[in-house]
Design a protein around this motif. Structure first.
Motif, mmCIF file in Angstrom:
data_model
loop_
_atom_site.group_PDB
_atom_site.id
_atom_site.type_symbol
_atom_site.label_atom_id
_atom_site.label_comp_id
_atom_site.label_asym_id
_atom_site.label_seq_id
_atom_site.Cartn_x
_atom_site.Cartn_y
_atom_site.Cartn_z
ATOM 1 N N ASP A 186 0.843 -1.191 0.000
ATOM 2 C CA ASP A 186 0.000 0.000 0.000
ATOM 3 C C ASP A 186 0.881 1.245 0.000
ATOM 4 O O ASP A 186 2.088 1.188 0.296
ATOM 5 N N ASN A 188 2.990 4.219 0.838
ATOM 6 C CA ASN A 188 3.840 4.590 1.977
ATOM 7 C C ASN A 188 3.895 3.520 3.064
ATOM 8 O O ASN A 188 4.231 3.812 4.211
ATOM 9 N N LYS A 189 3.556 2.275 2.727
ATOM 10 C CA LYS A 189 3.562 1.186 3.696
ATOM 11 C C LYS A 189 4.646 0.164 3.361
ATOM 12 O O LYS A 189 5.056 0.022 2.201
ATOM 13 N N SER A 190 5.047 -0.586 4.419
ATOM 14 C CA SER A 190 5.997 -1.677 4.214
ATOM 15 C C SER A 190 5.508 -2.960 4.878
ATOM 16 O O SER A 190 6.279 -3.900 5.049
ATOM 17 N N THR A 191 4.241 -2.980 5.269
ATOM 18 C CA THR A 191 3.674 -4.169 5.898
ATOM 19 C C THR A 191 3.176 -5.135 4.838
ATOM 20 O O THR A 191 2.791 -4.746 3.736
ATOM 21 N N ARG A 237 10.895 -2.059 2.811
ATOM 22 C CA ARG A 237 10.101 -3.096 2.165
ATOM 23 C C ARG A 237 10.938 -4.348 1.886
ATOM 24 O O ARG A 237 10.496 -5.482 2.127
#
Length: 284
Positions: A186, A188-191, A237
């Protein structure tokens, strides 16, 4: 008679001092006046030129017609195509303490000539032989540091065969990608999503099946945001994916490319899901 007149023009006093016979004088003059050799291999033709030069120098510069005749006669034989040998040291009156160096030098020269330098570098081979003979003659006159010795040492060193070409190093085969996977993120996410976890399970299974030589994890971002932020985000990421694979028993190296290599060209400042990714490459 013409040759004798030439000798007289040079000076009868010099001739008398040298005690040369008319036959020696005639041979020297024949060699000096002869045209370049036109028969025989390149080595003997070059050898004639070298010996003719020595004969001319000994006769007209040193007034040594006896030794000039030695070189003249060897040159005339070479002009017919005969391969004449370097001087035998025992044939000259050489001081005992100088025989060892000359013997070693002659052996080195003979080995080089026999090894094919007369074909590979005929002119250089002829120069080496003539300078050796000149060196022997100079040693018989008490000159152990003559220019002929220096010339021989320099020239015979050049007869050494060139070193063999180094064997080409085997070119390492380019790593080949045998399977690839992509995990998306998603903005700006790194999950990792549930789908991402499922993809990583597939990576673990492929590793067991294919036994790759290495597994590369490469983090990317889309083109929105500044470069520094995207570099950190792509690194995070990649780290997240590598850690998740480690929990599955899969070791992978990782690197981050930020927004420099988008999967979809969008221009700068564009949010694009397909560019927010980590590539997982199995290579051999």
């Amino acid at each position: 008679m013409r040759r004798l007149r030439i000798v007289c023009a040079i000076g009868t006093a010099a001739l008398a001092a040298a005690c040369a016979t008319p036959w020696e004088v005639a041979d020297v003059q024949t060699a000096i006046e002869a045209p370049p050799a036109s028969t025989g291999p390149a080595f003997t033709r070059a050898l004639f030129d070298e010996y003719r030069g020595l004969a001319k120098f000994e006769a007209l510069e040193e007034y040594d017609w006896i030794n000039a005749a030695v070189f003249a006669r060897k040159g005339l034989r070479a002009a017919t195509g005969e391969v004449v040998a370097p001087e035998e040291i025992a044939a000259w009156d050489i001081p005992a303490d100088r025989i060892g160096e000359l013997t070693t030098a002659r052996a080195k020269l003979v080995a080089a000539l026999a090894g094919g330098t007369t074909d590979r570098v005929p002119e250089l081979s002829a120069r080496a032989q003539a300078s050796f003979d000149c060196w022997v003659e100079e040693e018989s006159e008490g000159d152990s540091l003559s220019e002929c010795r220096s010339d021989f040492v320099k020239t015979v060193a050049q007869l050494e065969p060139p070193p063999p070409a180094a064997a080409p190093q085997p070119v390492a085969a380019e790593p080949k990608v045998i399977r690839s996977f992509v995990v998306y993120f998603d903005l700006n996410k790194s999950t990792l999503s549930k789908k991402a976890h499922a993809t990583l399970a597939d990576v673990a299974a492929a590793r067991t099946e294919l036994s790759p030589a290495a597994i590369h994890v490469i983090g990317h971002t889309d083109t929105s945001g500044n470069a520094a932020l995207n570099d950190r985000l792509s690194a995070k990421r990649a780290s997240t994916v590598a850690e998740a694979l480690a929990h599955l028993g899969v070791t992978a190296d990782q690197k981050a490319l930020g927004k420099t290599q988008p999967a979809v060209a969008t221009g700068d400042g564009v949010t694009e899901l397909r560019n927010r990714r980590v590539e997982i490459l199995l290579v051999k």
